[in-house]
Design an enzyme around this catalytic site. Structure first.
Site, PDB file in Angstrom:
ATOM      1  N   ASP A   1     -11.102   2.273   2.530  1.00  0.00           N
ATOM      2  CA  ASP A   1     -10.712   0.889   2.796  1.00  0.00           C
ATOM      3  C   ASP A   1     -11.903   0.024   3.166  1.00  0.00           C
ATOM      4  O   ASP A   1     -11.889  -1.190   2.945  1.00  0.00           O
ATOM      5  CB  ASP A   1      -9.688   0.840   3.936  1.00  0.00           C
ATOM      6  CG  ASP A   1      -8.294   1.238   3.493  1.00  0.00           C
ATOM      7  OD1 ASP A   1      -8.031   1.208   2.282  1.00  0.00           O
ATOM      8  OD2 ASP A   1      -7.477   1.580   4.361  1.00  0.00           O
TER       9      ASP A   1
ATOM     10  N   GLU B   1      -5.512  -2.815 -50.213  1.00  0.00           N
ATOM     11  CA  GLU B   1      -4.745  -3.626 -49.264  1.00  0.00           C
ATOM     12  C   GLU B   1      -4.347  -4.978 -49.857  1.00  0.00           C
ATOM     13  O   GLU B   1      -3.830  -5.834 -49.147  1.00  0.00           O
ATOM     14  CB  GLU B   1      -5.559  -3.827 -47.971  1.00  0.00           C
ATOM     15  CG  GLU B   1      -5.774  -2.525 -47.209  1.00  0.00           C
ATOM     16  CD  GLU B   1      -6.390  -2.732 -45.829  1.00  0.00           C
ATOM     17  OE1 GLU B   1      -6.778  -3.875 -45.514  1.00  0.00           O
ATOM     18  OE2 GLU B   1      -6.461  -1.757 -45.072  1.00  0.00           O
TER      19      GLU B   1
ATOM     20  N   GLU C   1      -1.250   5.178  -5.016  1.00  0.00           N
ATOM     21  CA  GLU C   1      -2.449   4.349  -4.868  1.00  0.00           C
ATOM     22  C   GLU C   1      -3.556   5.170  -4.213  1.00  0.00           C
ATOM     23  O   GLU C   1      -4.683   5.242  -4.701  1.00  0.00           O
ATOM     24  CB  GLU C   1      -2.112   3.129  -4.001  1.00  0.00           C
ATOM     25  CG  GLU C   1      -3.305   2.248  -3.688  1.00  0.00           C
ATOM     26  CD  GLU C   1      -2.995   1.189  -2.648  1.00  0.00           C
ATOM     27  OE1 GLU C   1      -3.765   0.210  -2.569  1.00  0.00           O
ATOM     28  OE2 GLU C   1      -2.006   1.327  -1.911  1.00  0.00           O
ATOM     29  N   HIS C   2      -3.252   5.767  -3.059  1.00  0.00           N
ATOM     30  CA  HIS C   2      -4.197   6.634  -2.347  1.00  0.00           C
ATOM     31  C   HIS C   2      -3.625   8.045  -2.320  1.00  0.00           C
ATOM     32  O   HIS C   2      -2.478   8.244  -1.907  1.00  0.00           O
ATOM     33  CB  HIS C   2      -4.381   6.185  -0.899  1.00  0.00           C
ATOM     34  CG  HIS C   2      -4.780   4.760  -0.733  1.00  0.00           C
ATOM     35  ND1 HIS C   2      -3.890   3.775  -0.349  1.00  0.00           N
ATOM     36  CD2 HIS C   2      -5.978   4.154  -0.898  1.00  0.00           C
ATOM     37  CE1 HIS C   2      -4.530   2.618  -0.270  1.00  0.00           C
ATOM     38  NE2 HIS C   2      -5.794   2.810  -0.606  1.00  0.00           N
TER      39      HIS C   2
ATOM     40  N   GLN D   1      -2.072   3.872   7.043  1.00  0.00           N
ATOM     41  CA  GLN D   1      -1.585   3.054   5.933  1.00  0.00           C
ATOM     42  C   GLN D   1      -0.246   2.397   6.261  1.00  0.00           C
ATOM     43  O   GLN D   1       0.048   1.304   5.786  1.00  0.00           O
ATOM     44  CB  GLN D   1      -1.474   3.900   4.663  1.00  0.00           C
ATOM     45  CG  GLN D   1      -2.812   4.432   4.174  1.00  0.00           C
ATOM     46  CD  GLN D   1      -3.862   3.336   4.027  1.00  0.00           C
ATOM     47  OE1 GLN D   1      -3.720   2.425   3.220  1.00  0.00           O
ATOM     48  NE2 GLN D   1      -4.927   3.411   4.827  1.00  0.00           N
TER      49      GLN D   1
ATOM     50  N   THR E   1       0.799  -1.215   0.000  1.00  0.00           N
ATOM     51  CA  THR E   1       0.000   0.000   0.000  1.00  0.00           C
ATOM     52  C   THR E   1       0.837   1.274   0.000  1.00  0.00           C
ATOM     53  O   THR E   1       1.985   1.298   0.470  1.00  0.00           O
ATOM     54  CB  THR E   1      -0.960   0.011   1.202  1.00  0.00           C
ATOM     55  OG1 THR E   1      -1.927   1.052   1.021  1.00  0.00           O
ATOM     56  CG2 THR E   1      -0.220   0.236   2.505  1.00  0.00           C
TER      57      THR E   1
ATOM     58  N   HIS F   1     -11.609 -10.181 -49.761  1.00  0.00           N
ATOM     59  CA  HIS F   1     -12.440  -9.392 -48.856  1.00  0.00           C
ATOM     60  C   HIS F   1     -13.549  -8.694 -49.635  1.00  0.00           C
ATOM     61  O   HIS F   1     -14.720  -8.706 -49.235  1.00  0.00           O
ATOM     62  CB  HIS F   1     -11.596  -8.341 -48.119  1.00  0.00           C
ATOM     63  CG  HIS F   1     -10.802  -8.888 -46.975  1.00  0.00           C
ATOM     64  ND1 HIS F   1      -9.863  -9.881 -47.138  1.00  0.00           N
ATOM     65  CD2 HIS F   1     -10.794  -8.552 -45.652  1.00  0.00           C
ATOM     66  CE1 HIS F   1      -9.309 -10.153 -45.966  1.00  0.00           C
ATOM     67  NE2 HIS F   1      -9.858  -9.346 -45.042  1.00  0.00           N
TER      68      HIS F   1
ATOM     69  N   HIS G   1      -0.176  -1.251   7.636  1.00  0.00           N
ATOM     70  CA  HIS G   1      -0.399  -2.409   6.779  1.00  0.00           C
ATOM     71  C   HIS G   1       0.836  -3.296   6.687  1.00  0.00           C
ATOM     72  O   HIS G   1       0.739  -4.526   6.723  1.00  0.00           O
ATOM     73  CB  HIS G   1      -0.762  -1.957   5.355  1.00  0.00           C
ATOM     74  CG  HIS G   1      -2.220  -1.704   5.149  1.00  0.00           C
ATOM     75  ND1 HIS G   1      -3.144  -2.709   5.072  1.00  0.00           N
ATOM     76  CD2 HIS G   1      -2.904  -0.546   4.995  1.00  0.00           C
ATOM     77  CE1 HIS G   1      -4.345  -2.184   4.873  1.00  0.00           C
ATOM     78  NE2 HIS G   1      -4.230  -0.882   4.833  1.00  0.00           N
TER      79      HIS G   1
END
Length: 402
Positions: free
Chosen positions: A333, A387, A299-300, A230, A208, A392, A233
């Site tokens: 969270d 092409e 992340e945050h 945080q 985190t 096609h 963690h």
């Protein structure tokens, strides 16, 4: 680093998973697939306050996630010529729920609700075996799964669990999945990168991170408390303050000195805050703070300034943004309604947090009538000839005479 672990699971299946559990989790599980009865018992034994909290989290995450499912849309390009844009869920997913230094029933909610809202019908959930519970999945994780109606749960963790989901384990009747999501440590993130392509993955949600942009208007105790939240963690968690105020920088450091000793996980917090991944960064102004944040891609991201609205508009790279005094990361969270499975390690520059879109595939349904095909026949043939793919054009021309 993780290749041997993944290859071992592919080759030896259950035995490899048991050995990896013994090596990394300290226990050799007697059974890797949790019986439905154990899930039911854990759900019934869940603390009522925790049950109520999980039910409310489920409600809020479900409501917020429903906004992520695009409606089917039809575009009419000409009379008889339509394209339908639709979003189709994958058939089966594997959801990883961490269980190392802490257990995360909230991650069960974030993963499962999002997959269910997307319309996924088959869900397998994996989480590390717990020594305290005889090699079974932690009861709170089992209970959260039970509340959500998930009955396919395995006591496997780490890189081996990702391999099991991606390739399947016939001995366990564990069928391969289409997409693997969920947060984990660096081994889990690395394993997801290895199997990407065999299966789809969400962002590489590793250890985190929190970055706080703050100025003189910020409450130093709030900022310090959020950095600590945080940091608890993991010892490798990153906690970064970027501020234009030398006074605030000093008062936040002072607040940390007061609050860290009060933390239950003090040793872990001190290791994280004292590591090279954490810092207090003093910048000239808030514009420079935004530049630092966008380069970091946290992340945050929390914003505590007198110019919150302006700064939010200038942020480009962040997993989730928390604005103002009363929007701590811990809200996200658990119960904000947002998803806490977010990109780390700078991957917010190119990827999103977990959402319904992780389990959806865009499909285009093309329907043309004879008249509509006739209208575009000549330009189709012209492009095919340009092409050097005449067949096609011939595939359209053959229909002109019918």
């Amino acid at each position: 680093m993780v290749h041997p672990l993944i290859d071992d699971v592919r080759t030896r299946g259950v035995e490899a998973l048991r050995e990896q559990a013994e090596r990394f989790d300290g226990v050799r599980p007697a059974q890797l697939k949790m019986p439905v009865q154990r899930i039911r018992e854990a759900t019934e034994a869940l603390d009522p306050a925790v049950r109520d909290a999980l039910i409310e989290a489920i409600r809020r995450v479900r409501l917020a996630t429903e906004a992520q499912v695009p409606p089917e849309r039809t575009t009419t390009l000409a009379p008889g010529a339509t394209i339908v844009q639709r979003w189709v869920p994958v058939s089966r997913v594997g959801l990883y729920v961490p269980g190392g230094k802490a257990v995360y029933p909230s991650s069960v909610v974030m993963n499962v609700v999002t997959a269910q809202v997307a319309g996924v019908e088959s869900i397998a959930l994996v989480s590390p075996a717990q020594t305290e519970f005889g090699g079974e999945v932690h009861p709170s994780i089992l209970a959260a799964a039970g509340l959500l109606g998930v009955d396919e749960v395995y006591a496997v963790g780490g890189a081996g669990a990702i391999a099991a989901l991606a390739y399947g384990v016939p001995e366990l009747d564990l069928e391969p999945v289409d997409v693997v999501t969920g947060p984990g440590n660096i081994f889990v993130a690395a394993a997801k990168r290895v199997v990407n392509g065999v299966v789809g993955i969400d962002a590489e949600a590793g250890t985190t991170e929190i970055l706080v942009i703050a100025d003189d208007s910020a409450n130093p105790d709030y900022v310090a408390a959020d950095l600590i939240s945080q940091a608890e963690h993991d010892e490798a968690a990153a906690a970064v303050l970027v501020t234009s105020s030398a006074r605030l920088a000093t008062t936040v450091v002072d607040a940390l000195e007061r609050l860290v000793p009060l933390a239950e996980n003090e040793a872990r917090v001190r290791a994280a805050l004292g590591g090279p991944q954490s810092a207090v960064i003093l910048v000239d102004d808030l514009d420079a703070a935004v530049q630092v944040s966008n380069a970091y891609g946290p992340e945050h991201l929390e914003i505590h300034t007198s110019e919150n609205e302006r700064l939010v508009g200038e942020i480009r790279n962040a997993g989730a943004i928390f604005v103002g005094d009363f929007s701590p990361v811990s809200l996200g969270d658990y119960i904000a309604g947002s998803n806490h499975v977010l990109p780390t390690g700078g991957s917010a520059r190119y990827s999103s947090g977990l959402g319904a879109y992780a389990f959806l595939r865009a499909q285009q349904v093309v329907t043309y009538s004879h008249a509509a095909l006739t209208e575009v026949h000549e330009p189709l043939v012209a492009l095919a000839q340009a092409e050097h793919l005449p067949a096609h054009g011939a595939a359209a021309t053959i229909r002109m005479n019918n």
